[in-house]
Every structure is written in C-alpha cells, then in structure tokens.
Design a protein around this motif. Structure first.
Motif, mmCIF file in Angstrom:
data_model
loop_
_atom_site.group_PDB
_atom_site.id
_atom_site.type_symbol
_atom_site.label_atom_id
_atom_site.label_comp_id
_atom_site.label_asym_id
_atom_site.label_seq_id
_atom_site.Cartn_x
_atom_site.Cartn_y
_atom_site.Cartn_z
ATOM 1 N N ARG A 61 -1.427 4.416 10.010
ATOM 2 C CA ARG A 61 -1.091 5.059 11.448
ATOM 3 C C ARG A 61 -0.305 6.204 10.900
ATOM 4 N NH1 ARG A 61 -0.173 -0.130 14.821
ATOM 5 N NH2 ARG A 61 0.981 -0.915 12.739
ATOM 6 N N PRO A 62 0.478 6.231 12.117
ATOM 7 C CA PRO A 62 0.740 7.745 12.318
ATOM 8 C C PRO A 62 2.144 6.554 12.788
ATOM 9 C CG PRO A 62 -0.733 7.837 13.956
ATOM 10 C CD PRO A 62 -1.162 6.310 13.360
ATOM 11 N N ALA A 106 6.799 3.761 5.550
ATOM 12 C CA ALA A 106 5.297 4.401 4.578
ATOM 13 C C ALA A 106 4.773 5.650 5.336
ATOM 14 C CB ALA A 106 4.944 3.039 3.879
ATOM 15 N N ALA A 107 4.976 4.767 6.610
ATOM 16 C CA ALA A 107 3.941 6.501 7.576
ATOM 17 C C ALA A 107 5.262 7.788 7.407
ATOM 18 C CB ALA A 107 3.821 6.121 8.857
ATOM 19 N N VAL A 108 6.367 7.025 7.725
ATOM 20 C CA VAL A 108 7.854 8.413 8.058
ATOM 21 C C VAL A 108 7.488 9.288 6.831
ATOM 22 C CG1 VAL A 108 10.217 8.867 7.948
ATOM 23 C CG2 VAL A 108 8.964 6.802 9.462
ATOM 24 N N THR A 163 1.086 -1.067 -0.290
ATOM 25 C CA THR A 163 -0.317 -0.007 -0.193
ATOM 26 C C THR A 163 0.798 0.971 -0.104
ATOM 27 O OG1 THR A 163 0.247 0.269 2.249
ATOM 28 C CG2 THR A 163 -1.883 -1.015 1.184
ATOM 29 N N SER A 164 0.391 2.632 -0.513
ATOM 30 C CA SER A 164 1.486 3.461 -0.489
ATOM 31 C C SER A 164 0.922 4.289 0.681
ATOM 32 C CB SER A 164 0.797 4.524 -2.180
ATOM 33 O OG SER A 164 -0.727 4.682 -2.073
ATOM 34 N N ASN A 190 6.119 2.816 15.829
ATOM 35 C CA ASN A 190 7.407 2.963 16.229
ATOM 36 C C ASN A 190 7.146 2.754 17.426
ATOM 37 O OD1 ASN A 190 10.083 3.611 16.590
ATOM 38 N ND2 ASN A 190 9.938 5.615 17.582
ATOM 39 N N GLU A 191 6.466 2.756 18.154
ATOM 40 C CA GLU A 191 5.592 2.141 20.170
ATOM 41 C C GLU A 191 5.638 0.467 19.964
ATOM 42 O OE1 GLU A 191 6.517 3.487 22.988
ATOM 43 O OE2 GLU A 191 7.229 5.142 21.724
ATOM 44 N N GLN A 192 5.249 0.257 18.736
ATOM 45 C CA GLN A 192 4.865 -1.431 19.187
ATOM 46 C C GLN A 192 5.896 -1.741 18.003
ATOM 47 O OE1 GLN A 192 1.898 -1.881 15.417
ATOM 48 N NE2 GLN A 192 1.205 -4.549 16.368
ATOM 49 N N ILE A 193 6.718 -1.343 17.494
ATOM 50 C CA ILE A 193 8.798 -1.439 16.946
ATOM 51 C C ILE A 193 8.998 -1.540 18.446
ATOM 52 C CG2 ILE A 193 10.086 -1.579 16.228
ATOM 53 C CD1 ILE A 193 8.942 0.095 13.763
#
Length: 59
Positions: free
Chosen positions: A12-13, A44-46, A7-8, A18-21
């Motif tokens: 999610r932010p 992708a979010a970044v 997906t492009s 990042n918190e999930q990572i």
C-alpha cells in the motif's frame, strides 16, 4: 490482512497508511498494537517510495 512487518516494501502507498494511522490516533489508538504495526508498514512504504525527505509531513 495487512502485510507483516517482515515483508520488504509495502503493498500500500504510504499516504494510504498515513491516513489510517491518523484515523486510529483520532480514535485514541495511539500506542496500540495496530498503531505500531501501521508505523512499521508506513516506514517500509516510505522507503520503497523514496520519500525519506517528506518524513516530517507524515504521521
């Protein structure tokens, strides 16, 4: 279900991903399929958020 890497952009932010990572890494999930999928989603979010200058602050 998380968006697929194809997906492009991201629904999610980057900060949420990042918190999930970070949580996954703390649980010993570094290198798991879920970790790798999250990295793709985070990137992708970044990109979609225009945060390229803050990449060093992330996971």
């Amino acid at each position: 279900m998380r968006p697929t890497p194809a997906t492009s952009g991201s629904a999610r932010p980057a900060a949420v991903i990042n918190e999930q990572i970070r949580g996954l890494v703390e649980q010993g999930g570094l290198g798991s399929d879920e970790y790798l999928e999250l990295l793709v989603e985070w990137e992708a979010a970044v990109r979609s958020e225009g945060l390229r200058s803050d990449v060093t602050k992330a996971a």
